[in-house]
Design a protein around this motif. Structure first.
Motif, mmCIF file in Angstrom:
data_model
loop_
_atom_site.group_PDB
_atom_site.id
_atom_site.type_symbol
_atom_site.label_atom_id
_atom_site.label_comp_id
_atom_site.label_asym_id
_atom_site.label_seq_id
_atom_site.Cartn_x
_atom_site.Cartn_y
_atom_site.Cartn_z
ATOM 1 N N VAL A 146 0.867 -1.214 0.083
ATOM 2 C CA VAL A 146 0.005 0.092 0.036
ATOM 3 C C VAL A 146 0.913 1.211 -0.144
ATOM 4 N N SER A 147 0.559 2.244 -0.520
ATOM 5 C CA SER A 147 1.048 3.633 -0.488
ATOM 6 C C SER A 147 0.119 4.620 -0.465
ATOM 7 N N PHE A 148 0.736 5.746 0.387
ATOM 8 C CA PHE A 148 -0.267 6.957 0.633
ATOM 9 C C PHE A 148 0.646 7.869 0.988
ATOM 10 N N LEU A 149 -0.072 9.508 0.980
ATOM 11 C CA LEU A 149 0.492 10.312 1.453
ATOM 12 C C LEU A 149 0.339 10.878 2.775
ATOM 13 N N VAL A 150 1.063 11.420 3.315
ATOM 14 C CA VAL A 150 0.661 12.028 4.645
ATOM 15 C C VAL A 150 1.167 13.663 4.539
ATOM 16 N N THR A 151 0.358 14.219 5.341
ATOM 17 C CA THR A 151 0.876 15.867 4.975
ATOM 18 C C THR A 151 0.801 16.580 6.450
ATOM 19 N N LEU A 168 1.802 21.714 5.100
ATOM 20 C CA LEU A 168 2.930 22.365 4.375
ATOM 21 C C LEU A 168 3.373 21.479 3.111
ATOM 22 N N ALA A 169 3.721 20.231 3.153
ATOM 23 C CA ALA A 169 4.101 19.365 2.308
ATOM 24 C C ALA A 169 3.450 17.818 2.416
ATOM 25 N N ASP A 170 3.657 17.259 1.452
ATOM 26 C CA ASP A 170 3.135 15.718 1.414
ATOM 27 C C ASP A 170 4.238 14.707 1.345
ATOM 28 N N LEU A 171 4.610 13.625 2.139
ATOM 29 C CA LEU A 171 5.468 12.810 2.249
ATOM 30 C C LEU A 171 4.808 11.309 1.769
ATOM 31 N N LYS A 172 5.345 10.744 0.768
ATOM 32 C CA LYS A 172 5.003 9.594 0.461
ATOM 33 C C LYS A 172 5.356 8.337 1.016
ATOM 34 N N ILE A 173 4.598 7.310 1.552
ATOM 35 C CA ILE A 173 4.795 6.562 2.269
ATOM 36 C C ILE A 173 4.565 5.013 1.534
ATOM 37 N N TYR A 174 5.524 4.049 1.374
ATOM 38 C CA TYR A 174 4.994 2.715 0.923
ATOM 39 C C TYR A 174 5.124 1.810 2.233
ATOM 40 N N TYR A 175 4.367 0.843 2.069
ATOM 41 C CA TYR A 175 4.344 -0.035 3.328
ATOM 42 C C TYR A 175 3.562 -1.478 2.744
ATOM 43 N N SER A 176 4.172 -2.606 3.306
ATOM 44 C CA SER A 176 3.542 -3.976 3.045
ATOM 45 C C SER A 176 3.228 -4.420 4.344
ATOM 46 N N GLY A 177 1.822 -4.818 4.571
ATOM 47 C CA GLY A 177 1.295 -5.353 5.762
ATOM 48 C C GLY A 177 -0.101 -4.806 5.921
ATOM 49 N N ALA A 230 -1.396 9.148 11.073
ATOM 50 C CA ALA A 230 -0.810 8.001 11.025
ATOM 51 C C ALA A 230 0.590 8.116 11.304
ATOM 52 N N ILE A 231 1.542 7.404 12.027
ATOM 53 C CA ILE A 231 2.850 7.578 12.133
ATOM 54 C C ILE A 231 3.705 6.202 11.590
ATOM 55 N N ALA A 232 4.523 6.495 10.853
ATOM 56 C CA ALA A 232 5.473 5.113 10.110
ATOM 57 C C ALA A 232 6.740 5.301 10.414
ATOM 58 N N VAL A 250 11.194 9.033 -0.354
ATOM 59 C CA VAL A 250 9.964 8.024 -0.191
ATOM 60 C C VAL A 250 10.424 7.313 1.148
ATOM 61 N N LEU A 251 9.351 7.197 1.972
ATOM 62 C CA LEU A 251 9.572 6.465 3.519
ATOM 63 C C LEU A 251 9.151 5.082 2.986
#
Lengths: 156, 72, 250
Positions: free
Chosen positions: A74-79, A82-91, A103-105, A114-115
């Motif tokens: 799954v991937s999503f953006l957190v903001t 001021l800015a958006d960070l893309k996060i990739y996660y599998s689970g 959410a905290i990654a 990209v995190l």
């Protein structure tokens, strides 16, 4: 008070003051290190180190969640506004993970800022409301928005 | 009741396992905190009774010794 | 006027005999209030309070998690203050209260940590996170255990009491850190629902049973502290004539 008791009271007060000072210093130092938590704008400005496990988080952007159809990727953006960070996660994501929620990654940054998360946790606020009340509040909010929109239209 | 049936109260939409285990652990610990001192109180009473008896036996022995003394 | 006269009430309050006899009469009433509050709060919180819009039914864990945490923290202050009073005025009863508060506080802190972990799984997605609030709460558990363990490190009661009291006082700085940890650091743990100023951020239908549970836990604390302290009195005062009379009449 008896002078000996007074002396003992002074010692007790001294212990409390000394240990408070020590704890205060520890708190201050922890604050300086900020336990490796970064906001999306800090990450995009390059303040976060690469290839070191960090924590980053913010509000999940509406409509940004992309799930893979054949895996748990799954991937999503957190903001942070001021800015958006893309996060990739599998689970498997926690129950409270949703658009518009915090959410905290935990994970490592790759070269493209990209995190790659190893863990995603949902943070919730201190508010507790029954579902019916939450629905009613949402309806009232929507109605207000609508009224505002209509009054703005009328002004035009 | 907020739930429509006892069945629903137990299951709690899948959260039942978390809620009921948290409540059970809490209740077990609380019961332990109540019953431990109650049990210890009984033990302590027995200990003190034993202590009193021992003292009485010692005192009696001392008296015996004193009254025996002139004969030896 | 004699300065010492003002302190006589204080010393009478510190008499183990006075405490033992008074609490004998208080205990049935306190237990009755405790049982009714806890029974009411449990049924209300589990079966009658509405579920949370976001968390669903897992939020019901709040009815044991928050009362246990609140009383564990308040209990630490009680223990530390009792230790300080013991250090300064050498009041025997005060040390006995301190000794009795430690195992109760440790058990309640344990309950707060375990119920928090169980609650964390469905809502956050993890049982355990090294978050500031949770870590400082774990330190509280170690402080309680430390005060309990110090007793066994000394052969004489007096030396053990002094050492425990000092550890209790030093550890007192941890309590405000726990309270403020959610505001000072970026934590996963949500901020306090019950605020000193302003309304609680909780719907009244959910808040009322929580208030009942917190009151019930405070009563529970009072009852268990009295029970533990009475044991401590019997153990330390077994040579005094009033204890002997008490045991013989029993």
């Amino acid at each position: 008070m008896h002078p000996i008791r007074k002396q003992r009271l002074q010692i007790v007060v001294l212990i409390v003051i000394a240990s408070s000072l020590a704890a205060g210093l520890i708190v201050y130092m922890l604050g300086q290190n900020a336990n490796y938590f970064f906001t999306p704008s800090q990450v995009l400005q390059g303040e976060a180190p690469k290839n070191i496990t960090i924590r980053a988080g913010g509000m999940v952007v509406d409509g940004s969640i992309e799930r893979s159809s054949d895996s748990l990727d799954v991937s999503f953006l957190v903001t942070d506004g001021l800015a958006d960070l893309k996060i990739y996660y599998s689970g498997i994501l926690p129950d409270l993970f949703a658009e518009g929620e915090a959410a905290i990654a935990t994970g490592k940054l790759d070269g493209d800022k990209v995190l790659q998360a190893s863990q995603v946790l949902a943070k919730h606020d201190e508010n507790y409301t029954p579902p019916e009340v939450a629905d009613a509040m949402k309806q009232a909010y929507d109605l207000k928005q609508q009224e505002q929109y209509q009054s703005q239209e009328a002004k035009k | 009741m907020y739930f429509e049936s006892i069945q629903q109260l137990i299951v709690m939409d899948g959260h039942g396992i978390y809620v009921w285990s948290a409540f059970s652990i809490t209740i077990v610990v609380m019961l332990g905190l109540i019953f431990k001192p109650l049990y210890q109180a009984k033990q302590e009473f027995k200990n003190i009774q034993l202590h009193i008896k021992l003292q009485q036996v010692n005192a009696a022995a001392m008296q015996q010794k004193d009254s025996d003394a002139p004969h030896t | 006027m004699n300065l010492n006269l003002q302190w006589t009430w204080f010393h009478r309050l510190g008499s183990p005999r006075w405490f033992y006899q008074k609490t004998q009469r208080w205990l049935p009433w306190l237990s009755l209030i405790m049982l009714s509050l806890l029974a009411l709060g449990l049924v209300w919180g589990l079966a009658f309070a509405p579920q949370d819009a976001k968390q669903g039914n897992s939020f019901r864990i709040i009815y044991v998690h928050v009362p246990a945490s609140v009383v564990a923290l308040a209990g630490y202050y009680l223990m530390a203050i009792a230790g300080a009073v013991g250090l300064i005025w050498r009041i025997k009863l005060s040390y006995m209260l301190m000794r009795s508060a430690a195992p109760i506080g440790a058990a309640l802190t344990f309950v707060a940590l375990v119920t928090g972990a169980i609650w964390g799984k469905p809502t956050w997605g993890a049982y355990w996170v090294w978050d500031a609030r949770i870590t400082s709460m774990l330190i509280l558990l170690f402080l309680y255990l430390g005060v309990m363990a110090l007793r066994h490190a000394y052969s004489s009661n007096e030396a053990a009491d002094k050492a425990s009291a000092i550890l209790g006082l030093v550890g007192m700085v941890n309590v405000p850190i726990i309270y403020k940890s959610v505001d000072w650091w970026q934590t996963l743990h949500q901020p306090a629902t019950i605020k000193f100023t302003g309304a609680p951020s909780m719907h009244p239908d959910m808040f009322m049973p929580l208030v009942v549970m917190i009151a019930g836990f405070y009563m529970f604390y009072a009852v268990t502290l009295i029970l533990f302290t009475r044991i401590e009195i019997l153990r330390r005062e077994y040579r005094s004539s009033w204890v002997k009379q008490l045991v013989e009449n029993n």
